[in-house]
Design an enzyme around this catalytic site. Structure first.
Site, PDB file in Angstrom:
ATOM      1  N   ASP A 191      58.252  40.084  28.829  1.00 50.13           N
ATOM      2  CA  ASP A 191      57.233  40.925  29.454  1.00 50.13           C
ATOM      3  C   ASP A 191      55.819  40.452  29.108  1.00 50.13           C
ATOM      4  O   ASP A 191      55.476  39.305  29.356  1.00 50.13           O
ATOM      5  CB  ASP A 191      57.500  42.386  29.045  1.00 50.13           C
ATOM      6  CG  ASP A 191      56.672  43.401  29.784  1.00 50.13           C
ATOM      7  OD1 ASP A 191      56.948  43.663  30.959  1.00 50.13           O
ATOM      8  OD2 ASP A 191      55.730  43.955  29.170  1.00 50.13           O
ATOM      9  N   ARG A 192      54.972  41.300  28.499  1.00 48.38           N
ATOM     10  CA  ARG A 192      53.604  40.887  28.172  1.00 48.38           C
ATOM     11  C   ARG A 192      53.594  39.689  27.232  1.00 48.38           C
ATOM     12  O   ARG A 192      52.762  38.789  27.351  1.00 48.38           O
ATOM     13  CB  ARG A 192      52.817  42.031  27.523  1.00 48.38           C
ATOM     14  CG  ARG A 192      52.841  43.348  28.252  1.00 48.38           C
ATOM     15  CD  ARG A 192      52.489  43.237  29.719  1.00 48.38           C
ATOM     16  NE  ARG A 192      51.094  42.874  29.938  1.00 48.38           N
ATOM     17  CZ  ARG A 192      50.564  42.645  31.137  1.00 48.38           C
ATOM     18  NH1 ARG A 192      51.319  42.709  32.220  1.00 48.38           N
ATOM     19  NH2 ARG A 192      49.286  42.345  31.259  1.00 48.38           N
ATOM     20  N   ARG A 240      53.865  36.557  29.058  1.00 44.99           N
ATOM     21  CA  ARG A 240      52.609  36.141  29.694  1.00 44.99           C
ATOM     22  C   ARG A 240      51.718  35.431  28.673  1.00 44.99           C
ATOM     23  O   ARG A 240      51.027  34.455  29.005  1.00 44.99           O
ATOM     24  CB  ARG A 240      51.923  37.345  30.327  1.00 44.99           C
ATOM     25  CG  ARG A 240      52.807  37.999  31.369  1.00 44.99           C
ATOM     26  CD  ARG A 240      52.168  39.075  32.208  1.00 44.99           C
ATOM     27  NE  ARG A 240      53.236  39.733  32.969  1.00 44.99           N
ATOM     28  CZ  ARG A 240      53.834  39.216  34.048  1.00 44.99           C
ATOM     29  NH1 ARG A 240      53.437  38.044  34.512  1.00 44.99           N
ATOM     30  NH2 ARG A 240      54.802  39.870  34.666  1.00 44.99           N
ATOM     31  N   HIS A 260      52.104  50.946  36.891  1.00 41.26           N
ATOM     32  CA  HIS A 260      51.225  50.926  35.712  1.00 41.26           C
ATOM     33  C   HIS A 260      50.297  49.716  35.714  1.00 41.26           C
ATOM     34  O   HIS A 260      49.254  49.742  35.069  1.00 41.26           O
ATOM     35  CB  HIS A 260      52.060  50.951  34.429  1.00 41.26           C
ATOM     36  CG  HIS A 260      52.986  49.803  34.261  1.00 41.26           C
ATOM     37  ND1 HIS A 260      54.064  49.588  35.073  1.00 41.26           N
ATOM     38  CD2 HIS A 260      53.000  48.783  33.353  1.00 41.26           C
ATOM     39  CE1 HIS A 260      54.707  48.498  34.700  1.00 41.26           C
ATOM     40  NE2 HIS A 260      54.080  47.993  33.664  1.00 41.26           N
ATOM     41  N   TRP A 261      50.637  48.658  36.438  1.00 44.87           N
ATOM     42  CA  TRP A 261      49.743  47.506  36.557  1.00 44.87           C
ATOM     43  C   TRP A 261      48.417  47.921  37.201  1.00 44.87           C
ATOM     44  O   TRP A 261      47.382  47.302  36.964  1.00 44.87           O
ATOM     45  CB  TRP A 261      50.395  46.416  37.409  1.00 44.87           C
ATOM     46  CG  TRP A 261      51.333  45.523  36.673  1.00 44.87           C
ATOM     47  CD1 TRP A 261      52.298  45.895  35.773  1.00 44.87           C
ATOM     48  CD2 TRP A 261      51.415  44.096  36.780  1.00 44.87           C
ATOM     49  NE1 TRP A 261      52.971  44.790  35.324  1.00 44.87           N
ATOM     50  CE2 TRP A 261      52.459  43.679  35.918  1.00 44.87           C
ATOM     51  CE3 TRP A 261      50.726  43.154  37.517  1.00 44.87           C
ATOM     52  CZ2 TRP A 261      52.814  42.342  35.778  1.00 44.87           C
ATOM     53  CZ3 TRP A 261      51.086  41.812  37.387  1.00 44.87           C
ATOM     54  CH2 TRP A 261      52.115  41.414  36.523  1.00 44.87           C
ATOM     55  N   TYR A 285      46.183  44.924  30.065  1.00 44.31           N
ATOM     56  CA  TYR A 285      46.385  44.905  31.506  1.00 44.31           C
ATOM     57  C   TYR A 285      45.100  44.613  32.267  1.00 44.31           C
ATOM     58  O   TYR A 285      45.126  43.933  33.305  1.00 44.31           O
ATOM     59  CB  TYR A 285      47.007  46.226  31.963  1.00 44.31           C
ATOM     60  CG  TYR A 285      48.494  46.274  31.725  1.00 44.31           C
ATOM     61  CD1 TYR A 285      49.397  45.933  32.724  1.00 44.31           C
ATOM     62  CD2 TYR A 285      49.008  46.620  30.480  1.00 44.31           C
ATOM     63  CE1 TYR A 285      50.762  45.958  32.504  1.00 44.31           C
ATOM     64  CE2 TYR A 285      50.364  46.637  30.248  1.00 44.31           C
ATOM     65  CZ  TYR A 285      51.244  46.314  31.258  1.00 44.31           C
ATOM     66  OH  TYR A 285      52.597  46.322  31.031  1.00 44.31           O
ATOM     67  N   HIS A 339      65.213  45.763  32.822  1.00 47.58           N
ATOM     68  CA  HIS A 339      64.043  45.044  32.329  1.00 47.58           C
ATOM     69  C   HIS A 339      64.137  44.677  30.860  1.00 47.58           C
ATOM     70  O   HIS A 339      63.708  43.598  30.445  1.00 47.58           O
ATOM     71  CB  HIS A 339      62.812  45.914  32.572  1.00 47.58           C
ATOM     72  CG  HIS A 339      61.534  45.334  32.069  1.00 47.58           C
ATOM     73  ND1 HIS A 339      61.015  44.139  32.528  1.00 47.58           N
ATOM     74  CD2 HIS A 339      60.645  45.793  31.135  1.00 47.58           C
ATOM     75  CE1 HIS A 339      59.865  43.890  31.922  1.00 47.58           C
ATOM     76  NE2 HIS A 339      59.624  44.865  31.071  1.00 47.58           N
TER      77      HIS A 339
END
Length: 296
Positions: free
Chosen positions: A106-107, A110, A151-152, A214, A276
């Site tokens: 996930d984050r 990135r 939520h993005w 975000y 997820h």
């Protein structure tokens, strides 16, 4: 205590920024990076097994868990993935690991994406869990994406609007965010781990930091990814992509094709029979995939 056998540490990485983590093992170094809205505890179902073969380092990204939570600014650079990647390099260097493997969700995935591009000599192989490149996801945004990843768009709103909404009822936010939206049931999460995730949502500084993460993704991170594409900077190490068969990545993206666009090396991977939160939903399968990929 989920990581009782691991050694905790806190390292200064950038002025007054401290990164918290745990480590264990004596083999090749493997860095584990968590996603939103979690912390290093999300790896508890696979970390001890991995530590039998690898020098496992699991950290809390800046803004998460027990790591520093600096206030953001209008540039959002403090929470850019380029900055967070530098945190990772500083941690691994201070622990004596000049080159290492990465497994990130996930984050954290990135952050790992940017780390692989900015610091190619440090990464042997990378495993990214349940993401497509940030730029590709925003550029292909549609109703399906906006609904599944609402939520993005909420968290990038100007401070303190999303912070105020979340802090008004963190329990309700977490119950919706993690309890069925991406996972089959909230019961998949260990109670100790989930309590720590919820505790962060009760901390205004942590909520602000997550929103800044975000906000950075929707602004400065996109600038960096566009620059990387323009300059021909790509991921150099072998890459494995795994994603949940029941999630958005499977429904909307050709994950392998999207990662081949930003990689100069081999890209392999597949959808797994889960949602997820792969390390908590399907740990045995993930362990098998990690060990096979890293030892090939």
């Amino acid at each position: 205590m989920l990581f009782q056998a691991f050694m905790p540490f806190e390292l200064d990485v950038d002025g007054d920024i401290t990164i918290f983590g745990v480590r264990k093992g004596a083999g090749p170094p493997l860095l584990l990076l968590h996603g939103f809205p979690e912390n290093h505890l999300m790896w508890h179902r696979i970390a001890r097994r991995l530590a039998q073969k690898y020098s496992v380092v699991a950290i809390d990204l800046r803004g998460y868990g027990k790591s520093s939570k600096p206030a953001g600014d209008d540039s959002h650079a403090i929470y850019s993935k380029r900055t967070m990647a530098k945190d990772c390099i500083a941690v691994m260097t201070k622990l004596g690991h000049a080159k290492f493997y990465i497994c990130a969700h996930d984050r954290g995935a990135r952050v790992a994406h940017q780390l692989c591009i900015d610091h190619p000599s440090h990464v042997e192989k990378a495993i990214l869990l349940d993401i497509a490149p940030t730029l590709a996801m925003y550029e292909q945004a549609d109703m399906l994406f906006a609904t599944a990843y609402y939520h993005w768009f909420l968290l990038i709103q100007k401070s303190p609007f999303p912070e105020t909404l979340i802090s008004a009822n963190p329990e309700a936010f977490m119950d919706y965010q993690m309890g069925g939206r991406h996972s089959p049931t909230i019961q998949i999460f260990d109670s100790e781990a989930y309590d720590s995730y919820l505790e962060a949502m009760r901390d205004p500084a942590a909520v602000h930091a997550m929103c800044e993460d975000y906000r950075a993704a929707a602004t400065i991170d996109l600038e960096h990814q566009r620059e990387d594409i323009k300059e021909g900077r790509k991921i150099q190490c072998p890459l494995m992509i795994l994603w949940g068969k029941n999630g958005l990545i499977e429904k909307k993206y050709d994950a392998i094709a999207e990662w081949k666009k930003v990689s100069a090396s081999t890209v392999e991977g597949e959808a797994l029979d889960c949602g997820h939160y792969i390390p908590e939903e399907l740990p045995e399968t993930l362990l098998e995939k990690i060990e096979t990929f890293l030892t090939d």
